[in-house]
Design a protein around this motif. Sequence first.
Motif, short mmCIF file in Angstrom:
data_model
loop_
_atom_site.label_atom_id
_atom_site.label_comp_id
_atom_site.label_asym_id
_atom_site.label_seq_id
_atom_site.Cartn_x
_atom_site.Cartn_y
_atom_site.Cartn_z
N ILE A 73 0.84 -1.21 0.00
CA ILE A 73 0.00 0.00 0.00
C ILE A 73 0.87 1.25 0.00
N VAL A 74 1.95 1.25 0.82
CA VAL A 74 2.84 2.41 0.87
C VAL A 74 3.49 2.65 -0.49
N LEU A 77 0.96 4.23 -2.73
CA LEU A 77 0.73 5.63 -2.35
C LEU A 77 1.87 6.52 -2.82
N ALA A 81 1.35 9.53 -5.44
CA ALA A 81 1.71 10.91 -5.11
C ALA A 81 2.64 11.50 -6.15
N THR A 122 -1.80 15.30 -2.94
CA THR A 122 -0.45 14.83 -2.62
C THR A 122 -0.16 14.97 -1.12
N ILE A 125 -2.10 12.15 0.66
CA ILE A 125 -1.42 10.86 0.42
C ILE A 125 -0.14 10.79 1.23
N GLN A 129 0.69 7.94 3.87
CA GLN A 129 1.88 7.11 3.62
C GLN A 129 2.86 7.19 4.80
#
Length: 636
Positions: A73-74, A77, A81, A122, A125, A129
Amino acid sequence: MLESSSSSSASRSGQGQSAKNQAGAASAPGGGGGRGGPVARLNPADLKQVKLHPVKPARIAALFKPHKLTIAIVALLISAASVIGLAQPFLIRAIIDDALPQQDTALLAWLAGGLVAVAAATAAIGVIQTWMATKMGQKVMHTLRTRLFTHLQAQSLGFFTRTRSGEVQSRLTNDIAGMQSVVTSTATSVASNLTTAVATAIAMAALSWRMSLLSLVVLPPAIWLSRKVALMRRDVTSARQAELAGMYTQIEEGLSVSGIRLAKTLGTTGRDVERFAGSSHRLVDLEMRSQLAGRWRMATMGIVFAAIPAVIYLAAGFPATSGGMTIGTLVAFTALQGAIFRPIMGLLNVGVQWVTAMALFSRIFEYLDMDPEIKAPANPTTLDPESVQGRVRFGGVSFAYRGGADVLRGIDLELAPGTATAIVGPTGSGKSTLGSLLPRLHDPSRGSITIDGIDIRELAPETLNRIVGVVSQETYLVHASIRENLLLADPGADDATLWKALASAQIADLVAGLPEGLDTLVGARGHRFSGGEQQRLAIARTILRNPKVLVLDEATSALDNTTEALVQQALDLLAVGRTTLTIAHRLSTVEGADQLVVLEAGRIVERGLPATLRENDGPYARLVAAREEKVTELVP
């Protein structure tokens, strides 16, 4: 030539934005920029550590295996971004080329709203993150920190006598903290820099492939010069950090209770002040050099950063290189060209960051891989501490410290339940070593030690700790209240039990006379109290443990006669009904022993009742005679 002839203010705006981006990229933290941004530099110590104790990547990956979903997921993200952020230059191009020249207010509103939306997206996110990456990193660090602390506690006393305490603390705190930075910052930074650099390069090529080729010519010298300045400053900063470390050491040593006492008694306060002032003066010089390091190079870089957009503007003015570029495209391109500088600088540090990360993991795993010298039994023997009689037997016990000769040789000794055995002998005969074997601070090299016929190596450490209590010459009290120090022995004890233990240790009246009573702070290492008072507090703590076997390791050797009498009275009460092994320095403390054992060079050379041995012309009689002769010489 440019297709649009928009106002010169737009062009100046684009130039100013470009210059701002260039400078921002150069000075951005973590970007390794030329305006003092940190640039990673390989530490020879890190290379040496990795070489001595290599770490398999699979072992590191195993730490993050439970967090695979979070990592995925990170990564998504970070990519999202980077891609969303690239929309901003294209929105700016549309504003300059379309909305403003055509005075289309509706389109202008949508494009301006888009700029805000991109920034908000951004930012949102980035928060999510960062939260996910930090939480994952903290979980990994918690696991490692707890594992390391637990593993170090399982190490023998020998490990801590061979290893500097500062080294142990550094690995448990500084190295873990450094790894936290690697996990939560460096890894995400590398991923972000990579995706940003690739996406920005693609966007630049999409806007103008001709200008992108030109950037390939002007960017390398700017990046090289930036790193040169940053490395120059890094060397000065390293020297400053080393000097700061030395100053902190002086502060820690010179302003502690023991340090102040030593300085005042040796008369070194003047020299200490001079040494501290010298260190402070060197810091002033290093700070000045750090601030001024590479100033002329930085001035040159400023010219380079100004020249880059100038070259792009110049190229945009020639039909052969502009390719019919609009002003909006030019502004968007210069913004992208400025933004690509920081991620490229970050990626140049990946190799160094990898070695640094591997060195940190290596230092942690090096300790985790140590095999404890004192191992808890896999299947411990069950023994109720309350039912222990206290019969202790040393059977053929020999012991040698790592790499050394035998300190004890073939010790055969039995301690009957409820009796007192005293061990005497000249300095270096092995008395304290023998006492340290019973609570398993060390294990015999050969032979065995049993309690009620059970080898102590077969008992769980918690069980042995409840059976064997130790009062040593070096009393250790934690920097907390009297109550908290006593509760270390019995966390469930009430105040009545604590006062009873203090009374048995002959110190209840003193504690009761203190304004805060049981809540009185003992101070660093117990310095709030005298040596004899510390000893009696330690005795009270041992009483709360109620051990059936007691080791008294020269517990009164450092006390004056009056204090010794008080402590000895407390020890006598403590020893009632317990099997006691007394390591004696003062021969006056062994007269009441049921058994006296004399050690010489690690061997038992004599044993019996104190009175009997004193009458014999043997080793103990010679010890007594030598002591009496020494006392006679001291008396005028």
